[in-house]
Design a protein around this motif. Structure first.
Motif, PDB file in Angstrom:
ATOM      1  N   ILE A 163     -45.043 -30.928 -34.815  1.00  0.00           N
ATOM      2  CA  ILE A 163     -45.733 -31.938 -35.633  1.00  0.00           C
ATOM      3  C   ILE A 163     -44.872 -32.355 -36.814  1.00  0.00           C
ATOM      4  CG2 ILE A 163     -47.758 -32.347 -37.098  1.00  0.00           C
ATOM      5  CD1 ILE A 163     -49.294 -30.416 -35.206  1.00  0.00           C
ATOM      6  N   GLU A 164     -44.232 -31.384 -37.499  1.00  0.00           N
ATOM      7  CA  GLU A 164     -43.345 -31.688 -38.627  1.00  0.00           C
ATOM      8  C   GLU A 164     -42.137 -32.506 -38.160  1.00  0.00           C
ATOM      9  OE1 GLU A 164     -43.008 -27.525 -39.847  1.00  0.00           O
ATOM     10  OE2 GLU A 164     -43.534 -28.200 -41.884  1.00  0.00           O
ATOM     11  N   ASN A 166     -42.021 -34.539 -35.599  1.00  0.00           N
ATOM     12  CA  ASN A 166     -42.473 -35.901 -35.285  1.00  0.00           C
ATOM     13  C   ASN A 166     -42.707 -36.720 -36.544  1.00  0.00           C
ATOM     14  OD1 ASN A 166     -42.326 -35.487 -32.542  1.00  0.00           O
ATOM     15  ND2 ASN A 166     -44.492 -34.981 -32.310  1.00  0.00           N
ATOM     16  N   LYS A 167     -43.204 -36.080 -37.611  1.00  0.00           N
ATOM     17  CA  LYS A 167     -43.403 -36.785 -38.873  1.00  0.00           C
ATOM     18  C   LYS A 167     -42.072 -37.264 -39.443  1.00  0.00           C
ATOM     19  CE  LYS A 167     -47.633 -34.559 -40.491  1.00  0.00           C
ATOM     20  NZ  LYS A 167     -48.219 -33.648 -41.488  1.00  0.00           N
ATOM     21  N   ILE A 168     -41.044 -36.403 -39.364  1.00  0.00           N
ATOM     22  CA  ILE A 168     -39.717 -36.763 -39.871  1.00  0.00           C
ATOM     23  C   ILE A 168     -39.148 -37.889 -39.031  1.00  0.00           C
ATOM     24  CG2 ILE A 168     -37.337 -35.960 -40.166  1.00  0.00           C
ATOM     25  CD1 ILE A 168     -38.547 -33.233 -40.947  1.00  0.00           C
TER      26      ILE A 168
END
Length: 168
Positions: A163-164, A166-168
């Motif tokens: 998830i982290e 994908n956010k980046i």
């Protein structure tokens, strides 16, 4: 027009015959010329010449001359130069294009900067000429994620979740 050609190195033509002879010689050297024309009237405004073309090193030199003074100082030079350089890059994959400008020719210097040229750092300041460069590779930017999942860089002390990432 002597005032118009005072900053041009090879401008000592006596007549049209000399100019035609020069042009034929440039073509024999495999130099490339572009004409600049006014779109409404098809009036000839100037020329752009690419010379010292090195297909192996992917380099060339360029020069521009706007002989029709009524079209000067209207951004046509920088726009035409940008278009011509883009064509040389697309067609021949020439990615480093150089030009030489007389340091006193401030108007031309600013026009070349507007066309994407910048000063080469390795030129000595004592000369009356300045070498400028347009490099198509310098405008490219690549962003990668090589350090995701590796024990270095911004995540050296922890792993990023999917998830982290994908956010980046």
């Amino acid at each position: 027009d002597k005032n118009n050609t005072k900053f041009i190195v090879e401008s000592n033509f006596k007549d049209l015959k000399d100019l035609k002879k020069y042009y034929k010689n440039q073509i024999k050297k495999k130099n490339i010329f572009f004409g600049i024309f006014e779109s409404k009237t098809n009036k000839h405004i100037g020329n752009i010449k690419f010379n010292k073309i090195n297909i192996i090193k992917k380099t060339a030199f360029v020069g521009i001359f706007l002989g029709n003074t009524s079209f000067q100082n209207k951004s046509l030079g920088s726009k035409s130069l940008t278009t011509a350089c883009d064509q040389i890059y697309k067609k021949l994959k020439i990615f480093k294009i150089y030009l030489v400008v007389v340091k006193k020719n401030v108007i031309a210097f600013n026009s070349y900067k507007n066309a994407g040229f910048y000063e080469c750092k390795n030129v000595k300041k004592k000369y009356k000429f300045q070498l400028l460069e347009r490099n198509y590779f310098l405008s490219k930017l690549t962003i990668g994620t090589a350090n995701f999942g590796e024990n270095y860089g911004i995540v050296s002390n922890r792993k990023l979740s999917r998830i982290e990432q994908n956010k980046i």
